[in-house]
Design an enzyme around this catalytic site. Structure first.
Site, PDB file in Angstrom:
ATOM      1  CG  ASP A 250      -6.889  -3.340  -3.057  1.00 31.38           C
ATOM      2  OD1 ASP A 250      -7.545  -2.525  -2.372  1.00 31.38           O
ATOM      3  OD2 ASP A 250      -5.661  -3.454  -2.976  1.00 31.38           O
TER       4      ASP A 250
ATOM      5  CG  HIS B 116      -5.588  -2.766   0.540  1.00 34.92           C
ATOM      6  ND1 HIS B 116      -4.846  -2.402  -0.563  1.00 34.92           N
ATOM      7  CD2 HIS B 116      -5.115  -2.026   1.585  1.00 34.92           C
ATOM      8  CE1 HIS B 116      -3.952  -1.484  -0.217  1.00 34.92           C
ATOM      9  NE2 HIS B 116      -4.094  -1.244   1.077  1.00 34.92           N
TER      10      HIS B 116
ATOM     11  CB  SER C 146      -0.971  -0.050   1.182  1.00 32.13           C
ATOM     12  OG  SER C 146      -2.024   0.868   1.023  1.00 32.13           O
TER      13      SER C 146
END
Length: 276
Positions: A227, A256, A97
């Site tokens: 995601d 995610h 991320s």
């Protein structure tokens, strides 16, 4: 606690396990977490003979709760300082991320010999925000909502995110792990509310197109196609086309936080990539 002091005097906490002469694997966490998010992967790679390192980004976890330097250039400069302090060479940098953005920014400017490979998991590059030049991005209202939720009641907000979209626990039939939710909350609440608030702009508004183009090492892009936080089409799908030496691995139906919900699957793929 092990810390290094960066060029602007900020103390960064890090964990450094395993033989110091082994190849280093460096893990970069996502927002608003800490190096603890990689415990499973660190133990896995440690058992496979690697040196494993994870730091807490400035303002996050056990690092200084500074309200300064919350931009991708400073985040990556902190990694430059960490790599120099620990003399990390031929390292593999793995980021999730926001941490994937940090990896891209660091690898793009790392000294020759510091980096062997990189892996971007559910990563934010090249640009999340919807703009005239990025019309299929995420609208600013979504990020304004994150800011509002954090400012209003951070403790509740940091339960709602992992209970819902982060791990896909809001999907029908999802196998919910209360431990993952609690650990996400624990990590988030260790950090600074100011740092977390500022970091929303960093992960949403930083254009890393040029960083991706400058990543001249083998790079594995890993992403779940369900995601809900960093949509795959606007991130991994574009990133792999910008990377000089990129490979895309898509995980059907995964969220995610796929490396936390499916560590055995992801760890095996990461190890294969590192050893290839």
């Amino acid at each position: 606690m092990s810390t290094i002091e960066t060029r602007d005097g900020t103390k960064i906490f890090y964990k450094d396990w395993g033989p110091k002469d082994a190849q280093p694997i460096v893990f970069h966490h996502g927002w608003p977490l800490s190096g603890d998010d990689w415990d499973n992967q660190m133990l896995f790679f440690l058992a496979n003979g690697y040196r494993v390192i994870a730091h807490d980004r400035r303002g996050h976890g056990r690092s200084d709760q500074t309200d300064l330097g919350h931009d991708m250039a400073t985040y990556s400069n902190d990694v430059v300082d960490l790599a120099a302090a620990l003399d990390l060479r031929n390292a593999v940098h793995i980021g999730h991320s926001t941490g994937g953005g940090e990896v891209a920014a660091y690898v793009a400017k790392a000294e020759p010999g510091r980096v062997a490979k990189a892996a971007l998991l559910g990563a934010i590059p090249p640009l999340m925000l919807k703009t005239d030049a990025n019309p299929d991005g995420v609208p600013i209202e979504v990020f304004d909502g994150l800011r509002a939720g954090l400012a209003a009641n951070r403790a509740q907000f940091f339960l709602d995110v992992p209970s819902g979209p982060f791990y896909g626990f809001n999907r029908d039939g999802a196998e919910v792990s209360q431990g993952l939710i609690n650990n996400w909350w624990r990590q988030g609440m260790m950090g600074s509310a100011s740092a977390h608030y500022q970091c929303i702009a960093v992960f949403s508004e930083t254009d890393q197109t040029e960083d991706l183009k400058a990543m001249n090492v083998p790079t594995l892009v890993m992403h779940g196609d369900d995601d809900q936080v960093v949509p795959i089409a606007n991130s991994a799908g574009k990133a792999v086309k910008l990377l000089p030496n990129g490979t895309l691995k898509v995980y059907e139906g995964l969220s995610h936080g796929f490396f936390a919900t499916h560590p055995d699957l992801v760890n095996a793929d990461l190890l294969s990539f590192v050893q290839s």
